[in-house]
Write a protein that holds these residues in place. Structure first.
Motif, PDB file in Angstrom:
ATOM      1  N   VAL A  79      18.057 -11.390 -85.214  1.00 54.47           N
ATOM      2  CA  VAL A  79      18.232 -12.501 -85.936  1.00 54.47           C
ATOM      3  C   VAL A  79      16.904 -13.293 -86.163  1.00 54.47           C
ATOM      4  CG1 VAL A  79      19.349 -14.761 -86.229  1.00 54.47           C
ATOM      5  CG2 VAL A  79      20.716 -12.642 -85.611  1.00 54.47           C
ATOM      6  N   GLN A  80      16.009 -13.243 -85.118  1.00 49.74           N
ATOM      7  CA  GLN A  80      14.767 -14.020 -85.059  1.00 49.74           C
ATOM      8  C   GLN A  80      13.898 -13.271 -85.907  1.00 49.74           C
ATOM      9  OE1 GLN A  80      13.343 -16.030 -81.393  1.00 49.74           O
ATOM     10  NE2 GLN A  80      15.015 -15.066 -80.447  1.00 49.74           N
ATOM     11  N   HIS A  81      14.004 -11.659 -85.958  1.00 50.34           N
ATOM     12  CA  HIS A  81      13.074 -10.978 -86.694  1.00 50.34           C
ATOM     13  C   HIS A  81      13.405 -11.236 -88.358  1.00 50.34           C
ATOM     14  CE1 HIS A  81      11.631  -7.242 -88.691  1.00 50.34           C
ATOM     15  NE2 HIS A  81      10.390  -7.381 -87.859  1.00 50.34           N
ATOM     16  N   ALA A  82      14.714 -11.261 -88.626  1.00 46.05           N
ATOM     17  CA  ALA A  82      15.123 -11.522 -89.980  1.00 46.05           C
ATOM     18  C   ALA A  82      14.223 -12.860 -90.426  1.00 46.05           C
ATOM     19  CB  ALA A  82      16.346 -11.298 -90.159  1.00 46.05           C
ATOM     20  N   LEU A  83      14.427 -13.884 -89.542  1.00 43.40           N
ATOM     21  CA  LEU A  83      13.926 -15.238 -89.955  1.00 43.40           C
ATOM     22  C   LEU A  83      12.705 -15.357 -89.958  1.00 43.40           C
ATOM     23  CD1 LEU A  83      16.483 -17.186 -87.646  1.00 43.40           C
ATOM     24  CD2 LEU A  83      16.436 -16.967 -90.375  1.00 43.40           C
ATOM     25  N   TRP A  84      11.777 -14.851 -88.836  1.00 48.88           N
ATOM     26  CA  TRP A  84      10.232 -15.211 -88.762  1.00 48.88           C
ATOM     27  C   TRP A  84       9.612 -14.053 -88.531  1.00 48.88           C
ATOM     28  CZ3 TRP A  84      13.343 -18.984 -86.363  1.00 48.88           C
ATOM     29  CH2 TRP A  84      13.601 -18.795 -85.124  1.00 48.88           C
ATOM     30  N   GLY A  85      10.112 -12.862 -88.831  1.00 50.41           N
ATOM     31  CA  GLY A  85       9.293 -11.560 -88.314  1.00 50.41           C
ATOM     32  C   GLY A  85       8.906 -11.619 -87.081  1.00 50.41           C
ATOM     33  N   LEU A  86       7.471 -11.109 -86.918  1.00 51.31           N
ATOM     34  CA  LEU A  86       6.835 -11.128 -85.509  1.00 51.31           C
ATOM     35  C   LEU A  86       5.729 -12.039 -85.289  1.00 51.31           C
ATOM     36  CD1 LEU A  86       6.053  -7.076 -85.406  1.00 51.31           C
ATOM     37  CD2 LEU A  86       7.932  -8.426 -84.395  1.00 51.31           C
ATOM     38  N   GLU A  87       6.384 -13.329 -85.643  1.00 44.48           N
ATOM     39  CA  GLU A  87       5.771 -14.497 -85.296  1.00 44.48           C
ATOM     40  C   GLU A  87       5.948 -14.886 -83.659  1.00 44.48           C
ATOM     41  OE1 GLU A  87       3.619 -17.419 -84.459  1.00 44.48           O
ATOM     42  OE2 GLU A  87       3.044 -16.579 -86.197  1.00 44.48           O
ATOM     43  N   PRO A  88       5.155 -14.723 -83.083  1.00 45.92           N
ATOM     44  CA  PRO A  88       5.376 -15.088 -81.425  1.00 45.92           C
ATOM     45  C   PRO A  88       6.068 -16.585 -81.286  1.00 45.92           C
ATOM     46  CG  PRO A  88       3.232 -13.944 -81.727  1.00 45.92           C
ATOM     47  CD  PRO A  88       3.565 -14.490 -82.985  1.00 45.92           C
ATOM     48  N   LEU A  89       5.544 -17.549 -81.918  1.00 49.58           N
ATOM     49  CA  LEU A  89       5.849 -18.977 -81.788  1.00 49.58           C
ATOM     50  C   LEU A  89       7.442 -18.861 -81.872  1.00 49.58           C
ATOM     51  CD1 LEU A  89       5.391 -21.641 -81.308  1.00 49.58           C
ATOM     52  CD2 LEU A  89       4.820 -22.005 -83.898  1.00 49.58           C
ATOM     53  N   GLY A  90       7.950 -18.652 -82.792  1.00 51.44           N
ATOM     54  CA  GLY A  90       9.487 -18.572 -83.172  1.00 51.44           C
ATOM     55  C   GLY A  90      10.234 -18.070 -81.896  1.00 51.44           C
ATOM     56  N   TYR A  91       9.755 -16.846 -81.368  1.00 46.65           N
ATOM     57  CA  TYR A  91      10.637 -16.247 -80.445  1.00 46.65           C
ATOM     58  C   TYR A  91      10.319 -17.152 -78.793  1.00 46.65           C
ATOM     59  CZ  TYR A  91      10.897 -12.107 -83.170  1.00 46.65           C
ATOM     60  OH  TYR A  91      11.134 -11.321 -84.019  1.00 46.65           O
ATOM     61  N   ARG A  92       8.905 -17.571 -78.866  1.00 53.51           N
ATOM     62  CA  ARG A  92       8.918 -18.603 -77.438  1.00 53.51           C
ATOM     63  C   ARG A  92       9.503 -19.946 -77.706  1.00 53.51           C
ATOM     64  NH1 ARG A  92       4.364 -17.847 -74.300  1.00 53.51           N
ATOM     65  NH2 ARG A  92       3.334 -15.717 -74.503  1.00 53.51           N
ATOM     66  N   ILE A  93       9.892 -20.590 -78.819  1.00 53.90           N
ATOM     67  CA  ILE A  93      10.462 -21.585 -78.832  1.00 53.90           C
ATOM     68  C   ILE A  93      11.800 -21.347 -78.813  1.00 53.90           C
ATOM     69  CG2 ILE A  93      11.709 -23.316 -80.511  1.00 53.90           C
ATOM     70  CD1 ILE A  93       8.726 -23.257 -81.948  1.00 53.90           C
ATOM     71  N   VAL A  94      12.706 -20.230 -79.186  1.00 49.84           N
ATOM     72  CA  VAL A  94      14.124 -19.904 -78.681  1.00 49.84           C
ATOM     73  C   VAL A  94      14.189 -19.806 -77.308  1.00 49.84           C
ATOM     74  CG1 VAL A  94      15.802 -18.133 -79.133  1.00 49.84           C
ATOM     75  CG2 VAL A  94      14.640 -18.799 -80.983  1.00 49.84           C
ATOM     76  N   THR A  95      13.312 -18.857 -76.773  1.00 53.21           N
ATOM     77  CA  THR A  95      13.481 -18.724 -75.210  1.00 53.21           C
ATOM     78  C   THR A  95      13.517 -20.108 -74.370  1.00 53.21           C
ATOM     79  OG1 THR A  95      12.432 -16.490 -75.486  1.00 53.21           O
ATOM     80  CG2 THR A  95      12.489 -17.455 -73.276  1.00 53.21           C
ATOM     81  N   LEU A  96      12.405 -20.862 -74.757  1.00 55.57           N
ATOM     82  CA  LEU A  96      12.581 -22.185 -74.202  1.00 55.57           C
ATOM     83  C   LEU A  96      13.573 -23.203 -74.529  1.00 55.57           C
ATOM     84  CD1 LEU A  96      10.819 -24.405 -72.748  1.00 55.57           C
ATOM     85  CD2 LEU A  96       9.583 -24.988 -74.914  1.00 55.57           C
ATOM     86  N   ALA A  97      14.117 -23.177 -75.631  1.00 56.11           N
ATOM     87  CA  ALA A  97      15.233 -23.900 -76.078  1.00 56.11           C
ATOM     88  C   ALA A  97      16.330 -23.330 -75.314  1.00 56.11           C
ATOM     89  CB  ALA A  97      15.713 -23.579 -77.688  1.00 56.11           C
ATOM     90  N   CYS A  98      16.645 -22.154 -74.871  1.00 59.02           N
ATOM     91  CA  CYS A  98      17.606 -21.790 -74.022  1.00 59.02           C
ATOM     92  C   CYS A  98      17.586 -22.310 -72.564  1.00 59.02           C
ATOM     93  CB  CYS A  98      17.886 -20.154 -74.245  1.00 59.02           C
ATOM     94  SG  CYS A  98      18.398 -19.514 -75.649  1.00 59.02           S
ATOM     95  N   HIS A  99      16.254 -22.419 -72.264  1.00 55.73           N
ATOM     96  CA  HIS A  99      15.975 -22.859 -71.158  1.00 55.73           C
ATOM     97  C   HIS A  99      16.493 -24.504 -70.882  1.00 55.73           C
ATOM     98  CE1 HIS A  99      14.357 -23.161 -66.850  1.00 55.73           C
ATOM     99  NE2 HIS A  99      13.687 -24.242 -67.296  1.00 55.73           N
ATOM    100  N   VAL A 100      16.161 -24.954 -71.913  1.00 50.74           N
ATOM    101  CA  VAL A 100      16.525 -26.606 -71.942  1.00 50.74           C
ATOM    102  C   VAL A 100      18.076 -26.732 -72.041  1.00 50.74           C
ATOM    103  CG1 VAL A 100      16.120 -28.679 -73.530  1.00 50.74           C
ATOM    104  CG2 VAL A 100      14.102 -26.959 -73.203  1.00 50.74           C
ATOM    105  N   VAL A 101      18.471 -25.944 -72.751  1.00 49.53           N
ATOM    106  CA  VAL A 101      20.096 -26.171 -72.739  1.00 49.53           C
ATOM    107  C   VAL A 101      20.604 -25.744 -71.462  1.00 49.53           C
ATOM    108  CG1 VAL A 101      22.257 -25.257 -73.981  1.00 49.53           C
ATOM    109  CG2 VAL A 101      20.152 -25.458 -75.293  1.00 49.53           C
TER     110      VAL A 101
END
Length: 674
Positions: free
Chosen positions: A74-96
């Motif tokens: 899903v992330q690849h469909a949204l922002w391709g291979l931009e690392p920032l998006g993936y890092r934000i999602v991983t961090l967001a899960c940790h925050v939750v």
């Protein structure tokens, strides 16, 4: 400790916790993909290629975390291979997860619930899980793990309350399934749920045990699947995993104390810790078992007394670590028996105890101690996050703490090779092989970088050593064939490619190399399906896309070839061969003026690329710029003095100019090098 401040604004604790955790990890957000992020994301055909969700959920490509791969898809469909998006999602899960842990601890009526959750979330041992993109496995699974625990505790509280209790139970079971589909190390969730019910009820209850049966069934299926996958898909089988039962028990004991030590004093932290040499001495082993049994008996005896919280937290800690204590084969144990990411969930128990201990202190000193502790943890986490910004930073930091980590040397060498720093890469691989000369992967890596550096003759010996150490090694066979091909030995090269494909019919490298050899020998139509098969396995491989373009050119399909050349350059803008091949295709169409900038770009990136120099010279000749063409071939021969092709090309040009004596010297040099 903070309850008086939170009472007026019930949403404030969650907001403060989220802000503190996110702030500590801000330095990590500017980083890129690391180590095996390519396996999970950037080179995974289910994410970047045509295979997609069906393969993720119906084949072995799921590995054992299909829900995380779905997230990546899903992330690849949204922002391709931009690392920032993936890092934000991983961090967001940790925050939750941190907020959910706070809510779970509140349900357990634990003193200092918010502080315990903050200690867990801000502790620097968690950086490996949060700042390494593919460890979304940990942070995502933690969200569902804690959601299941929270819903289960609601069920325990509402037990006997009719349909409402049933809804909480159903949510707990559904979240448990999602946690296991995210990472199967959550198989110990039923034990954690049982401990939670025990804590709330004050005693074990048969009703709880019966209701945990479906959870244990899910865990059993996931455990069996993971054990099989680690052994037979990941390859966790062989001498590195041949410990005896006493050795495994000794490893387990040491692992538990290691992780507790890192929680108490997280210095130094490293990506690869030294792999222990385990020697079981009977008397010491018996003494250690006795101490462990005595400690366990003491905690059990005190389970209903003052040490009840300590006993249950200790059981939680050991239970959550159980899958990675060494009793089961885990591929990562090839490098080390411990890793910070393995205690991501288990650390909740000690963190909750620490929060409760601080909460029992009174007055301003208690608040000051809590604030100082959290600030210290946040600073250490921010500092550690910078280690995970790039592969080079990660491997350099690892080697600074563990200079014997062969895997780190090899990955640092690979990082240099990808950046075109071939001399640094060669020196780094040789350093790794000096530590472990019996490593076939290291010899294969050394051969590869020598080939990339235009020294295929020197690469033959490392490949041969790799194949002596590991005869059934498709990568080394394919790479050996490539070096032979560059040396003008096509029949031997084809035999190596075919051997590699016998071992692994979907080996993308061998398919690409065999296709390139067939295309070069005038069999481009036979090469096309090989390239297409290779791209199904490795869809974003610029070399394969470029070679496919070359085959299309040989078949006269120039428009399709140009499109593929441009795609290869888009995938890898610094790939000199792709620029040179685009120039060649343009030149063959009579578009020499358009071809010249691409040849110049290719030679700026790789001055020692003989084919580019020759093709550039041909394009210049086509444009009537004969003197420039000769100078270009001369520069090519000087830049690649060990290339027979470069010397031969220059010799032919000299002969055409009537400079026969100089041409003969070049021909003789070419013969010697060949």
């Amino acid at each position: 400790m903070f309850s008086s401040s939170f009472r007026r604004f019930p949403w404030l604790p969650a907001l403060l916790l989220a802000a503190a955790v996110a702030g500590a990890y801000v330095p990590s957000l500017g980083g890129g993909f690391l180590w095996d992020d390519d396996l999970h994301i950037t080179a995974n055909p289910t994410i970047v290629g045509p295979l997609g969700l069906q393969e993720i959920w119906t084949s072995a490509r799921a590995n054992y975390f299909p829900l995380v791969l779905t997230n990546f898809w899903v992330q690849h469909a949204l922002w391709g291979l931009e690392p920032l998006g993936y890092r934000i999602v991983t961090l967001a899960c940790h925050v939750v997860a941190a907020v959910l842990l706070w809510r779970v601890l509140l349900r357990l009526r634990a003193p200092g619930a918010w502080l315990g959750a903050a200690i867990w979330a801000l502790h620097p041992v968690q950086v490996e899980s949060v700042a390494w993109i593919c460890e979304l496995k940990n942070t995502q699974s933690a969200v569902f793990f804690l959601l299941s625990a929270w819903a289960w505790l609601r069920w325990v509280e509402a037990d006997g309350g009719g349909s409402r209790a049933g809804h909480w139970y159903g949510l707990a079971l559904a979240a448990a399934a999602l946690a296991i589909l995210s990472k199967p190390s959550t198989v110990m969730l039923p034990v954690a749920l049982g401990l939670g019910a025990w804590w709330l009820r004050g005693r074990p209850a048969w009703r709880d045990a019966a209701r945990l049966v479906p959870f244990f069934a899910l865990s059993g299926l996931a455990a069996g699947w993971t054990i099989w996958e680690q052994k037979f898909n990941s390859g966790a089988i062989g001498p590195e995993w041949s410990q005896t039962l006493p050795e495994r028990i000794a490893i387990a004991g040491r692992v538990v104390w290691f992780y507790l030590g890192k929680l108490a004093w997280p210095e130094p932290l490293m990506f690869i810790y030294p792999r222990w040499e385990i020697a079981v001495r009977p008397l010491a082993f018996a003494a250690a078992l006795g101490v462990a049994a005595g400690l366990g008996a003491l905690l059990w005896r005190c389970r209903d007394g003052r040490l009840r919280a300590d006993a249950l937290a200790g059981l939680f800690f050991v239970a959550l670590l159980f899958p990675v204590l060494g009793f089961f084969n885990v591929y990562f144990f090839r490098y080390s028996f411990v890793g910070d990411h393995f205690q991501y969930l288990a650390a909740m128990g000690p963190a909750a105890l620490a929060g409760a201990g601080l909460a029992r202190l009174a007055g301003r000193h208690a608040r000051a101690a809590g604030a100082i502790l959290l600030a210290s943890l946040a600073i250490m986490t921010a500092r550690q996050s910078r280690v995970y910004l790039s592969n080079e930073a990660l491997w350099r930091d690892t080697l600074a703490h563990n200079p014997g980590a062969v895997m780190a040397w090899l990955n640092l060498g690979d990082t240099y090779a990808q950046a075109g720093r071939y001399d640094d890469a060669i020196a780094t691989f040789r350093r790794a092989l000096a530590i472990r000369p019996s490593d076939p992967y290291g010899w294969n890596d050394l051969g590869n970088v020598l080939t990339l550096a235009g020294r295929p003759d020197e690469a033959l010996e490392p490949f041969e050593k790799a194949l002596v150490l590991k005869p059934a090694f498709p990568d080394a066979l394919s790479n050996h064939g490539h070096a032979l091909r560059l040396l003008g030995r096509p029949a031997e090269a084809i035999r190596q490619y075919e051997r590699a494909l016998e071992l692994n019919p979907d080996h993308a490298g061998a398919l690409n190399n065999l296709g390139a050899e067939l295309a070069q020998s005038g069999r481009a139509a036979e090469a096309l399906p090989l390239f297409e098969r290779a791209l199904r396995c490795r869809p974003r491989d610029a070399a394969t896309v470029d070679n496919l373009a070359g085959a299309l050119r040989e078949l006269g399909r120039f428009d399709a070839a140009l499109a593929r050349h441009h795609e290869a350059i888009r995938l890898q803008p610094q790939r000199a061969e792709a620029h040179a091949n685009l120039g060649r295709t343009l030149a063959l169409q009579g578009r020499g003026e358009e071809a010249v900038p691409h040849f110049e770009r290719a030679l700026a990136l790789a001055p020692a690329l003989p084919a580019a120099a020759a093709q550039y010279a041909a394009a210049l000749t086509q444009l009537g710029r004969h003197a420039e063409a000769l100078r270009q071939l001369e520069r090519g021969a000087a830049a690649a003095p060990r290339s027979a092709e470069a010397q031969l090309n220059f010799g032919v040009a000299l002969a055409r100019q009537g400079r026969l004596d100089e041409a003969v010297e070049r021909f003789e040099a070419a013969v010697r090098l060949a």
